[in-house]
Scaffold this motif. Structure first.
Motif: not given
Length: 177
Positions: A27-30, A54-56, A59-65
Motif C-alpha cells: 500500500g506504500a506510494v512510491r 486510494a483504490r489501489r 485492493l492491496a489490503d484484500t490481497l494475500p501477503a
C-alpha cells in the motif's frame, strides 16, 4: 492546490523522462521522477491521482501477503510440478516444441514467467500455484510461444490466438487478482 497530497516516498533518477507513480503490495506510494521536476509539480501530480491511489491501497489490503520461501512455496511448487506433468507434453505436442524446454520455478516479484529461447528454458512464478490451473496453463502457453516469437508482435499474438483462443480472458482473470 485544493486536494490533499497522499504521503509518498520520492526517488530521483537522472535517466528518467517522466514521473512514475506506483502503489506497492504493502500500500506504500512510491514516486520516481527526473531531477528537474519541481517538488510542487510532483505534489500536484500525486494529489491528482489521490482517488486512484486510494483504490489501489484498498485492493492491496484484500490481497494475500507476497509469497516467500517456506512451506507454502514448497507446496505450491509441488502442485505446479504435478500440473506440468500433464500440461507440458500436451502443449509441446500441440505447438510443435521439440525437445521440451527446461522449466524452473521461482518466486518472482513482477513477472508470471520468462523464456530464454536460446537456452530453451522457461521460468514460471511459484505464485501461479495460488492462481489455479487456467492461469498456469495460460502462462505456460505464453512462454512456449516465445520459443517461436521473441517479442509481443502480431506473430506472437497470432500463435496465442491459434493455440489458446481464450487467452485474453485468462490473462484478464490473472491480472484481476
Amino acid at each position: 492546490m485544493n486536494a490533499p497530497v497522499p504521503q509518498y516516498s520520492l526517488t530521483r533518477r537522472k535517466n528518467m523522462r517522466r514521473t512514475v507513480l506506483r502503489v506497492g503490495a504493502d500500500g506504500a506510494v512510491r514516486v520516481s521522477a527526473p531531477p528537474w521536476v519541481a517538488r510542487r509539480e510532483i505534489d500536484e501530480f500525486v494529489a491528482s491521482k489521490a482517488a486512484w491511489i486510494a483504490r489501489r491501497q484498498a485492493l492491496a489490503d484484500t490481497l494475500p501477503a507476497p509469497l516467500t520461501a517456506g512451506l507454502e512455496a514448497e507446496q505450491l511448487k509441488t502442485w505446479i510440478w504435478e500440473q506440468l506433468d500433464d500440461l507440458m507434453p500436451v502443449w509441446c505436442a500441440r505447438m510443435g516444441v521439440e525437445p521440451q524446454p527446461r522449466v524452473s520455478l521461482k518466486i518472482m516479484k513482477s513477472r508470471w514467467g520468462s523464456c530464454n529461447a536460446l537456452r530453451r528454458s522457461i521460468s514460471l512464478n511459484v505464485e501461479l500455484g495460488r492462481r489455479g490451473r487456467d492461469a498456469l496453463e495460460y502462462v505456460l502457453v505464453h512462454e512456449l510461444a516465445h520459443l517461436f516469437e521473441s517479442n509481443h508482435g502480431p506473430g506472437f499474438y497470432a500463435l496465442m490466438d491459434l493455440h489458446l483462443p481464450d487467452w485474453k480472458q485468462r490473462r484478464k482473470a490473472l491480472r484481476a487478482r
